[in-house]
Design a protein around this motif. Structure first.
Motif, short mmCIF file in Angstrom:
data_model
loop_
_atom_site.label_atom_id
_atom_site.label_comp_id
_atom_site.label_asym_id
_atom_site.label_seq_id
_atom_site.Cartn_x
_atom_site.Cartn_y
_atom_site.Cartn_z
N THR A 207 0.82 -1.21 0.00
CA THR A 207 0.00 0.00 0.00
C THR A 207 0.85 1.27 0.00
O THR A 207 0.48 2.28 -0.61
CB THR A 207 -0.94 0.00 1.23
N HIS A 241 -4.08 10.66 2.71
CA HIS A 241 -4.89 9.84 1.79
C HIS A 241 -4.31 8.42 1.70
O HIS A 241 -5.07 7.43 1.69
CB HIS A 241 -4.91 10.49 0.41
N GLY A 245 -6.02 4.92 2.81
CA GLY A 245 -6.07 3.77 1.89
C GLY A 245 -5.55 2.51 2.54
O GLY A 245 -6.09 1.41 2.33
#
Length: 527
Positions: A207, A241, A245
């Motif tokens: 990620t 952000h 996520g």
């Protein structure tokens, strides 16, 4: 596999090329040469997997060519062609690492057998190299993670020590921006045990892969620390952000709800511990936010600025009363706090609720996350704005606060958290028995039911130094005893006192004693 053929007889070269094309579909002839010097240049340029070469050639024979390639560090495997039953050539070839020979004229079956054996050797070598590289990477990663754990434990006031630790762990810092996260899986500990940490680490890596380097490691209990290092500025909105996520990916792919605290971005290595402390402070506000949010430090700064501050001297009095299990004094301090708030200018109910929470957060800041999770009274069911919203007056809030503080005292009594002995003395005793184990400040905090930050500050106040230096000194003192009183080798002493890297052990030994371990032993009387 890439093959080159080197022989001064063109017919033999063409014949071998045809045999390879016909019988060895996994191989291709990448080039040919007709003397030893041309062959060496060809090998140096193409770096083939296999070179099939004659022994006797003009300008340089096959063995001279192989020696030049070996001296140049080229990893090509060689198969020798020879029409001579000459033992001396074979002996020289063996010294150069040549294992396979083919007699002229070249037969298809012998060529195929020799090449296939070389291919198996190459594959086995590559597998060994890959495993060795993986082991080196694992050892390096583990050392870097332990270093970062030490850095975030010792706090932001030890810049020189941080720089030395980062340098020894080979963590680059020049031109690098740093920030820290703290992930808490307290509400899903059972699922985390079932899933395991490796899938979690892989998902974090995936990620956050667009950042230059991501270090992640277990911190304390069901918590994961993450340090992000990037070779350019990290826009905070984009970082937030990305972290959101990550939270979504953890929930959807691993069924792991997480609360995440996010620190500030710093353009200096000393910002690592500062950013982590901010992330930890942000995470403590999960009791205010409710659920499993992502909480940034900048957000809690704004949140804290909305409420009426409680005088620090009252917070200190409340802490001391809690330490002494003095319920009457706790009640008196709470009433004094609320009197101060009541006299404040124009506080609305929301501000009163916020002040109430700030008092609680301050009064329980010595407790670890494990304790907060065990204590239902100050757990997520009460310490949230939803839980407090039913109290609409200052009087109700005051009585509720007193009940919560009484619950904290009862919890401390039940778990014997009000220790009569000095906790730092207990920690020193524990370290003297377990110095050869990996015992970080976070591990000690969990064992002795104290928050890592509070333990770090208490250790410094009681001893005048930080915990990491104390552990290092203890280990080096034990190493001196072993060097003086045993015949153990240096690497064995290194392992006995809790180090895995002999070079790092030697550097720390020299730093604290002024000489290397071997020199120390030689300088002993009778050494």
């Amino acid at each position: 596999m890439k093959i080159v053929v080197i022989d001064d007889e063109k017919g033999i070269v063409e014949g071998i090329k045809k045999l390879i094309g016909r019988y060895l579909p996994d191989c291709r002839v990448a080039g040919t040469a007709y003397n030893g010097l041309e062959g060496f240049e060809l090998i140096r340029r193409l770096e083939p997997d296999i070179a099939i070469t004659d022994i006797r050639m003009p300008k340089a024979d096959g063995l001279d060519m192989i020696k030049m390639a070996v001296d140049a560090g080229i990893q090509t495997k060689f198969i020798l062609l020879s029409g001579y039953a000459d033992f001396e050539y074979a002996r020289r070839g063996m010294k150069l690492g040549v294992q396979f020979y083919i007699n002229k004229p070249v037969e298809e079956e012998e060529l195929r057998s020799s090449v296939n054996q070389v291919i198996e050797t190459i594959r086995a070598d590559k597998l060994r190299t890959q495993k060795l590289d993986e082991l080196k990477h694992e050892v390096s990663s583990r050392m870097q993670e332990e270093t970062l754990r030490d850095i975030i434990d010792i706090g932001p006031d030890h810049t020189e020590l941080e720089a030395e630790l980062l340098r020894e762990a080979q963590i680059p810092t020049a031109g690098i921006w740093f920030t820290s996260l703290l992930l808490d899986f307290g509400s899903s500990t059972g699922q985390l045990k079932e899933t395991g940490f490796q899938p979690l680490f892989r998902l974090i890596d995936l990620t956050l892969r667009h950042y230059h380097k991501v270090y992640r490691f277990r911190y304390m209990g069901p918590q994961i620390a993450v340090v992000i290092a990037h070779n350019s500025t990290i826009p905070y909105v984009r970082l937030l952000h990305a972290v959101q996520g990550l939270k979504q990916a953890l929930a959807s792919e691993l069924n792991l709800p997480a609360c995440i605290g996010l620190g500030t971005v710093y353009k200096r290595a000393s910002g690592i511990s500062q950013s982590f402390e901010e992330a930890r402070n942000a995470l403590s506000y999960k009791v205010i936010k409710g659920g499993d949010p992502v909480i940034s430090y900048s957000e809690i700064i704004k949140l804290a600025g909305c409420s009426q501050p409680v005088p620090e001297e009252l917070i200190i009095r409340l802490e001391e009363a809690l330490d002494n299990m003095n319920e009457d004094e706790c009640v008196a301090v709470i009433r004094e706090m609320f009197r101060v708030m009541a006299e404040g200018p124009g506080m609305n109910p929301a501000e009163l609720q916020q002040s109430c929470l700030n008092i609680l957060l301050s009064s329980i800041r010595k407790l670890s996350f494990q304790q907060l999770q065990q204590n239902e009274l100050v757990g997520r069911h009460i310490l949230s704005l939803e839980g407090i919203s039913r109290f609409q007056t200052l009087e109700y809030l005051e009585e509720w606060m007193i009940q919560v503080i009484r619950g904290v005292i009862a919890f401390k009594a039940e778990h014997d958290l009000s220790r009569k002995k000095d906790v730092i003395s207990e920690i020193k005793a524990y370290v003297s028995k377990h110095y050869n184990e990996q015992i970080s400040l976070a591990d000690l905090a969990a064992r002795f039911f104290i928050s890592p930050y509070y333990l770090s500050q208490l250790f410094k106040r009681k001893t005048g130094g930080n915990y990491l230096n104390y552990l290092t000194q203890t280990r080096i003192d034990k190493a001196k005893e072993l060097l003086e009183n045993t015949d153990l080798k240096v690497y064995e002493v290194c392992q006995r006192v809790g180090y895995t890297d002999t070079q790092h052990f030697a550097r720390m030994f020299e730093k604290l004693t002024g000489c290397k371990p071997r020199e120390f032993r030689r300088n002993l009387p009778g050494g």
